[in-house]
Motif scaffolding. Structure first.
Motif, short mmCIF file in Angstrom:
data_model
loop_
_atom_site.label_atom_id
_atom_site.label_comp_id
_atom_site.label_asym_id
_atom_site.label_seq_id
_atom_site.Cartn_x
_atom_site.Cartn_y
_atom_site.Cartn_z
N ALA A 38 0.84 -1.05 -0.10
CA ALA A 38 0.05 -0.20 -0.06
C ALA A 38 0.82 1.31 -0.05
CB ALA A 38 -0.82 -0.11 1.27
N GLN A 39 2.03 1.25 0.68
CA GLN A 39 2.76 2.41 0.79
C GLN A 39 3.64 2.67 -0.62
OE1 GLN A 39 4.99 1.63 4.34
NE2 GLN A 39 3.59 2.54 5.70
N VAL A 40 3.81 1.43 -1.05
CA VAL A 40 4.70 1.68 -2.26
C VAL A 40 3.62 2.32 -3.41
CG1 VAL A 40 5.58 0.60 -4.38
CG2 VAL A 40 6.29 0.05 -2.12
N ILE A 41 2.37 1.84 -3.24
CA ILE A 41 1.21 2.36 -4.40
C ILE A 41 1.08 3.92 -4.11
CG2 ILE A 41 -1.14 2.03 -5.08
CD1 ILE A 41 -0.83 -0.90 -4.52
N ARG A 42 0.93 4.09 -2.85
CA ARG A 42 0.68 5.46 -2.48
C ARG A 42 1.62 6.63 -2.82
NH1 ARG A 42 -4.31 5.01 -3.10
NH2 ARG A 42 -5.60 4.59 -1.57
N ASN A 43 3.00 6.04 -3.02
CA ASN A 43 4.17 6.88 -3.10
C ASN A 43 4.52 7.03 -4.59
OD1 ASN A 43 4.28 7.67 -0.52
ND2 ASN A 43 5.79 5.89 -0.03
N ASP A 44 3.77 6.22 -5.51
CA ASP A 44 4.27 6.18 -6.98
C ASP A 44 3.17 6.94 -7.68
OD1 ASP A 44 4.56 5.44 -9.57
OD2 ASP A 44 4.58 3.18 -9.40
N ARG A 45 3.86 8.30 -8.18
CA ARG A 45 3.34 9.19 -8.85
C ARG A 45 2.73 9.15 -10.28
NH1 ARG A 45 3.97 14.25 -6.22
NH2 ARG A 45 5.48 14.10 -4.44
N ARG A 46 3.02 7.82 -10.81
CA ARG A 46 2.80 7.46 -12.21
C ARG A 46 1.40 6.60 -12.20
NH1 ARG A 46 7.36 2.81 -13.41
NH2 ARG A 46 6.69 2.56 -11.09
N LEU A 47 0.86 6.55 -10.92
CA LEU A 47 -0.55 5.85 -10.97
C LEU A 47 -1.81 6.88 -10.76
CD1 LEU A 47 0.52 2.67 -8.80
CD2 LEU A 47 0.38 2.91 -11.04
#
Length: 636
Positions: free
Chosen positions: A582-591
């Motif tokens: 969840a933290q990786v997804i929230r920090n990925d600006r491409r998404l």
């Protein structure tokens, strides 16, 4: 008539207390010659010859130097005044030790009024003084010990009637500890019945037996009149025939209370251990019950894949049994959270009638399954509460389910609600097996299934009523059980405080029309492949597009490729867990950030807070209800 010598001797003997040897002497002042008897010679360690006729200096030589000067002054005063004199002297004996001697004497005058002779007596009182000093020391030691010890000590005298039976006793002596332990202040000289009119007969029997036989006794006994427990040692004072008894009291009330508490605690622990063992056995039984039809259902589905009717029947059974398992687990989790103080009720204004309708909807299938008749008696007036609607529904539903289980087939269950002052009163009555009077308080205990008929065959873990009481008390209410006895049915009554600030009107809940379903891209992430594939298949059947990932790395790749709108993310995965993903997804600006839904078996408030902190939007506990999934997806 007594002579002057007899007068002086008698006075000295009286002072000495009798029993000592008197020595007499006479001193011729003009010729300095002392005439003394044999006792005088022995006292001053002089030979009989010297003791019979000697100058006074022979005697002064035997006196302690300090006393010789004082004695000479006493004699001078007696000569000048004509009055008798008295002195205390120290005389050195044959062993060189000084003896304590009392001396008295008087002056005799000639016809011209001149002092002619001095006569007197002496008495060795060394032994008597030592004995008296020893007696004083002994009494002082006794008194010091008597008052210093923590135990209460007293001397009593038994009092007997004309038939020789003890009827009372009088306190002759006691120490301060006795008064402290018993509360009997100022008791010396008074009788026990004067101080404690309703004092118990057995004390008289015990002390009377000690006085009569002389046999000491030690015992622990309680005094109901004083509400105290005492460790008592009793022994007779004096020889046979004495009516005096010495008592040594120790107040052991606190010790007895501690022992009683320890015994009660041990009994409680034993009972708790027994209930735990019974609970584990019941839990195993209750879990096997739904597992058996679930396993059989899977085999039926495998063997009859082409029979839609059989499939439908089996799916109904499996869904019902799965729901039963979910209820068991939910109840267990609720009890665990309440025990740890982790349940926070979410209070809001709610109408009791709405809550009762929801509870009836929940429990009606069980009531109908047992062919019971449900009678609902709800007052027409509004019954507003400030409460957690879900938890109050759970309370009423548990009581209805309980009534359904413990009422023989075809019975009657009555649900009633009314206002009583500032409270709303809800009662659930049944015509079931009833409860014995001595078991009414036990029914709310954890893991308790009261009564010989309330056995495992009825189902349940014995936690439903404990959960009811805990939830009601969290709302500031109370719940009581009542029954006329075994076979006479039972009534459970819940009182909850009404919401004084709410308007007295019926709250009508209008159900909003469901939004039309539209397809949503959903990624299911779970290391349990069966669970992930089953949920994805279910989502596909609902018209959504679903993909599966079985670990954290695969989930991140799928998010980039599939661009899901919703991600159902299991928390407890090996390697990268759900929080990490969840933290990786929230920090990925491409998404384009998807809706993150945590799927976990942990549903406590701290668990929900942790998922929020990790970036999740929603928190769902396993197993997830289909209605909840559809409602959530319809809002995407």
């Amino acid at each position: 008539m007594k002579t002057p010598d007899q007068t002086v001797s008698g006075a000295l003997a009286g002072d000495a207390g009798g029993g000592a040897e008197l020595a007499s002497w006479s001193w011729d002042l003009k010729h300095d010659c002392v005439t003394a008897d044999a006792a005088m010679a022995r006292l001053f360690d002089l030979s009989p010859e010297l003791g019979g006729q000697s100058p006074v200096s022979a005697y002064y030589a035997r006196l302690h130097p300090d006393d010789a000067i004082g004695h000479a002054a006493d004699i001078r005063r007696a000569i000048d005044s004509g009055e008798p004199y008295a002195s205390t002297l120290r005389v050195r004996g044959a062993d060189g030790q000084y003896q304590q001697v009392l001396a008295r004497g008087e002056v005799l005058y000639d016809s011209f009024g001149e002092p002619e002779r001095l006569r007197g007596v002496m008495l060795d009182v060394t032994g008597g003084l030592a004995a008296r000093a020893e007696l004083r020391d002994s009494e002082e030691r006794y008194r010091t010990l008597f008052e210093a010890i923590d135990e209460g000590v007293c001397i009593i005298e038994m009092l007997y009637d004309d038939d020789g039976q003890p009827y009372d006793y009088r306190f002759l002596e006691m120490n301060s500890a006795f008064a402290k332990h018993t509360g009997l202040v100022g008791a010396i000289g008074k009788t026990a019945r004067e101080l404690v009119p309703d004092f118990e007969r057995h004390w008289l029997d015990i002390y009377g037996r000690v006085a009569a036989t002389g046999e000491s006794i030690r015992f622990v006994n309680g005094d109901a009149a004083m509400n105290r427990w005492f460790d008592v040692y009793a022994t007779r004072v004096g020889a046979a025939g004495s009516h005096k008894v010495a008592l040594l009291f120790t107040d052991v009330t606190e010790r007895k209370r501690a022992e009683t508490q320890a015994q009660r605690l041990a009994a409680d622990l034993t009972a708790a251990d027994r209930r735990k063992t019974e609970f584990l056995a019941t839990l195993a039984h209750e879990l096997r019950n739904p597992l058996a039809p679930l396993r059989s259902g899977l085999q039926v589905l495998r063997l009859s894949s082409g029979d839609p009717d059989a499939t439908a029947r089996v799916l109904d059974v499996m869904e019902r049994q799965l729901g039963h398992m979910v209820e068991l687990v939910d109840d267990l989790l609720d009890i665990a959270r309440i025990t740890r103080g982790q349940v926070a009720i979410k209070q809001a204004q709610v109408d009791l009638k709405t809550v009762l309708d929801a509870a009836i909807d929940t429990s009606l299938p069980m009531i109908e399954e047992h062919h019971h008749r449900l009678v609902v008696q709800v007052a027409g007036e509004a019954l507003p509460l400030f409460a957690d609607a879900t938890r109050v529904t759970q309370v009423v539903s548990n009581l209805l389910n309980n009534a359904a289980k413990y009422t023989p087939r075809g019975g009657t269950i009555t649900l009633a609600a009314r206002r009583d002052g500032a409270d709303a009163v809800v009662s659930v009555a049944d015509t079931g097996i009833g409860i014995a009077a001595d078991s009414l308080q036990e029914v709310f205990g954890l893991f308790n299934q009261v009564g010989t008929d309330r056995n495992r065959a009825q189902g349940g873990l014995g936690i439903g009523l404990s959960l009811v009481r805990s939830l009601v008390e969290l709302h500031g209410g109370s719940v009581v059980a009542d029954s006329a006895g075994v076979g006479e049915g039972s009534v459970f009554t819940v009182r909850l405080p009404l919401d004084a600030a709410a308007a007295a009107q019926t709250v009508l809940a209008a159900a909003a029309p469901a939004a039309p379903m539209h397809a949503v891209r959903v990624l299911v992430v779970d290391d349990n492949r069966d669970a992930a594939d089953t949920l994805a298949a279910l989502l596909e059947l609902l018209g959504h597009s679903a993909q599966v990932a079985n670990d954290g790395r695969a989930a991140l790749d799928a998010v980039l490729d599939f661009r899901p709108q919703v991600v159902f993310l299991d928390i407890g995965m090996p390697g990268m867990n759900g929080y990490d993903v969840a933290q990786v997804i929230r920090n990925d600006r491409r998404l384009d950030q998807p809706l993150l839904v945590a799927l976990t078996g942990w549903g406590g408030e701290s668990d929900r807070q942790r998922t929020r902190d990790a970036g999740f939007d929603l928190h769902l506990t396993k197993p997830v209800d289909l209605d909840a999934i559809e409602k959530m997806l319809s809002s995407v």
